[in-house]
Write an enzyme that holds these catalytic residues in place. Structure first.
Site, PDB file in Angstrom:
ATOM      1  N   ARG A 253     147.988  37.923  85.010  1.00  0.00           N
ATOM      2  CA  ARG A 253     149.177  38.786  84.964  1.00  0.00           C
ATOM      3  C   ARG A 253     150.292  38.105  84.182  1.00  0.00           C
ATOM      4  NH1 ARG A 253     153.047  38.734  88.735  1.00  0.00           N
ATOM      5  NH2 ARG A 253     151.611  38.229  90.444  1.00  0.00           N
TER       6      ARG A 253
ATOM      7  N   TYR B 155     159.601  62.625  72.747  1.00  0.00           N
ATOM      8  CA  TYR B 155     158.302  62.825  73.386  1.00  0.00           C
ATOM      9  C   TYR B 155     158.479  63.248  74.843  1.00  0.00           C
ATOM     10  CZ  TYR B 155     154.059  61.206  75.799  1.00  0.00           C
ATOM     11  OH  TYR B 155     152.953  61.096  76.607  1.00  0.00           O
TER      12      TYR B 155
ATOM     13  N   ASP C  23     161.421  53.756  69.221  1.00  0.00           N
ATOM     14  CA  ASP C  23     160.012  54.108  69.353  1.00  0.00           C
ATOM     15  C   ASP C  23     159.455  54.275  67.938  1.00  0.00           C
ATOM     16  OD1 ASP C  23     157.557  55.389  69.597  1.00  0.00           O
ATOM     17  OD2 ASP C  23     158.174  56.608  71.308  1.00  0.00           O
TER      18      ASP C  23
ATOM     19  N   LYS D  79     147.959  54.805  69.860  1.00  0.00           N
ATOM     20  CA  LYS D  79     147.910  55.670  68.696  1.00  0.00           C
ATOM     21  C   LYS D  79     147.449  54.901  67.458  1.00  0.00           C
ATOM     22  CE  LYS D  79     149.847  58.649  71.584  1.00  0.00           C
ATOM     23  NZ  LYS D  79     150.233  57.952  72.819  1.00  0.00           N
TER      24      LYS D  79
END
Length: 381
Positions: free
Chosen positions: A46, A98, A170, A195
């Protein structure tokens, strides 16, 4: 180092113990320590994993940043940025972002007394008129999803910096191949690496990149404490995808250009949203801060009928109807019922996300085949 070389070598080295050219998948939860606190740089996956570290270094290299962070999803990366804030802080953003970002803003973080103001795109470059003493973050999506509006990053950062307001961008649609917001003054870059960076529709992953040391320390603390980290297998897949990013983006952009011009000339199509048109209201901004105009195109129908829209989507053969974007295959989506279904209808209507809007992620297939498929689907109405 030029971008194409960075995509393959940036921030990377051969695996030191074996010389492996491809970064191994360190599928382990923990690491041996010779004594408590004595280890080889890794304690628990982690807080750090070698495969994830390699990806985070690649992120930083591509965006000309100092440090990258890899998360379990793009929204997990957004979540981390918002956790820099405290109750009473205000965030300025645009009203055409978005749907997933809109949802986490309004349905999650507003519960914790963080205020979000959604500014009309026509007013975005006068954003300073909305500043208050509590404004702590500006969230920019450029090009925006799904209407492909652009924001002048240099302009926004010039307004924000004198007020010590963070600017996060973004950069998912543009990718660092076309646009590098940190070079334009932004503080934080976010990617849904699901993406274009991954590029093959086989992984969910998000990224953040920064330059500032204090921001690096804060974001790492949140990433480690809250735990929404990218796993080693997913990190490996995005690392592999990045190596062909420049080649894929060249084809995405070329195909999108031809498809946009085809749609613009079609008798049944009304509006075509693509920043490469000189008539696009933000065309000059696109030319100034992007290398090319991207692989996304959106369009509406002249009859604006939902039934016609669904008939087109159901009649496609090569185009896959589905969520997401940026893969090698071409995808079509219906924002009203898919990516922006969580946005109230009145808010969708106010920006032009109407029933007949179709968002196209143009893949890297032969463009003649793609045009033929879309043409036959349009003939169905």
């Amino acid at each position: 180092m030029k971008f194409e070389t960075k995509a393959i070598h940036g921030g990377q080295q051969h695996e030191p113990s074996t010389g492996a050219v491809s970064m191994p998948i360190y599928q382990t939860s923990t690491f041996a320590q010779t004594a408590p606190g004595v280890h080889k740089g890794y304690e628990y996956s982690r807080s750090g994993n070698p495969t994830r570290t390699a990806l985070e270094k690649a992120f930083a290299s591509l965006e000309n940043g100092a440090h990258g962070f890899a998360f379990a999803s793009g929204i997990a990366a957004v979540d981390c940025v918002l956790k820099l804030l405290k109750p009473g802080d205000e965030v300025l953003t645009t009203n055409d972002i978005y749907g997933g970002s809109f949802r986490i803003f309004t349905q999650v973080f507003e519960r914790y007394n963080i205020k979000f103001q959604f500014i009309k795109h026509d007013d975005v470059h006068k954003m300073d008129q909305y500043f208050t003493d509590n404004t702590k973050l500006i969230w920019i999506e450029t090009p925006s999803n799904p209407l492909l509006n652009l924001v002048d990053i240099k302009k926004i950062t010039s307004l924000a910096k004198p007020k010590n307001i963070l600017v996060a961008v973004d950069n998912t649609f543009a990718t660092p191949y076309l646009q590098r917001p940190l070079d334009l003054g932004a503080d934080i870059v976010m990617h849904s690496a699901t993406k274009y960076l991954g590029g093959h529709s086989d992984v969910i992953l998000g990224g953040l990149i920064v330059k500032d040391k204090n921001l690096t320390d804060e974001l790492y603390f949140i990433q480690k404490s809250c735990g929404a980290i990218a796993g080693p297998m997913d990190s490996f897949l995005v690392l592999r995808g990045i190596k062909t990013l420049h080649l894929r983006m060249e084809c995405h952009c070329s195909n999108a250009k031809e498809l946009a011009h085809f749609l613009k000339a079609h008798s049944k199509v009304d509006n075509v949203y693509w920043p490469g048109f000189k008539t696009h209201p933000n065309h000059v901004i696109a030319k100034s801060q992007m290398k090319d105009f991207g692989g996304m195109v959106s369009f509406t129908l002249k009859n604006n009928q939902l039934s016609s829209t669904l008939k087109i989507l159901e009649g496609l053969s090569l185009f896959t109807v589905g969520e997401s974007l940026g893969g090698v295959e071409s995808l079509c989506s219906h924002p009203v019922s898919m990516s922006h279904a969580s946005v109230p209808k009145k808010d969708r209507d106010s920006v032009g996300i109407v029933d007949s809007l179709i968002r196209v992620s143009v893949g890297i297939e032969n463009i003649e085949d793609l045009i033929a498929d879309l043409d036959q689907a349009l003939d169905l109405i």
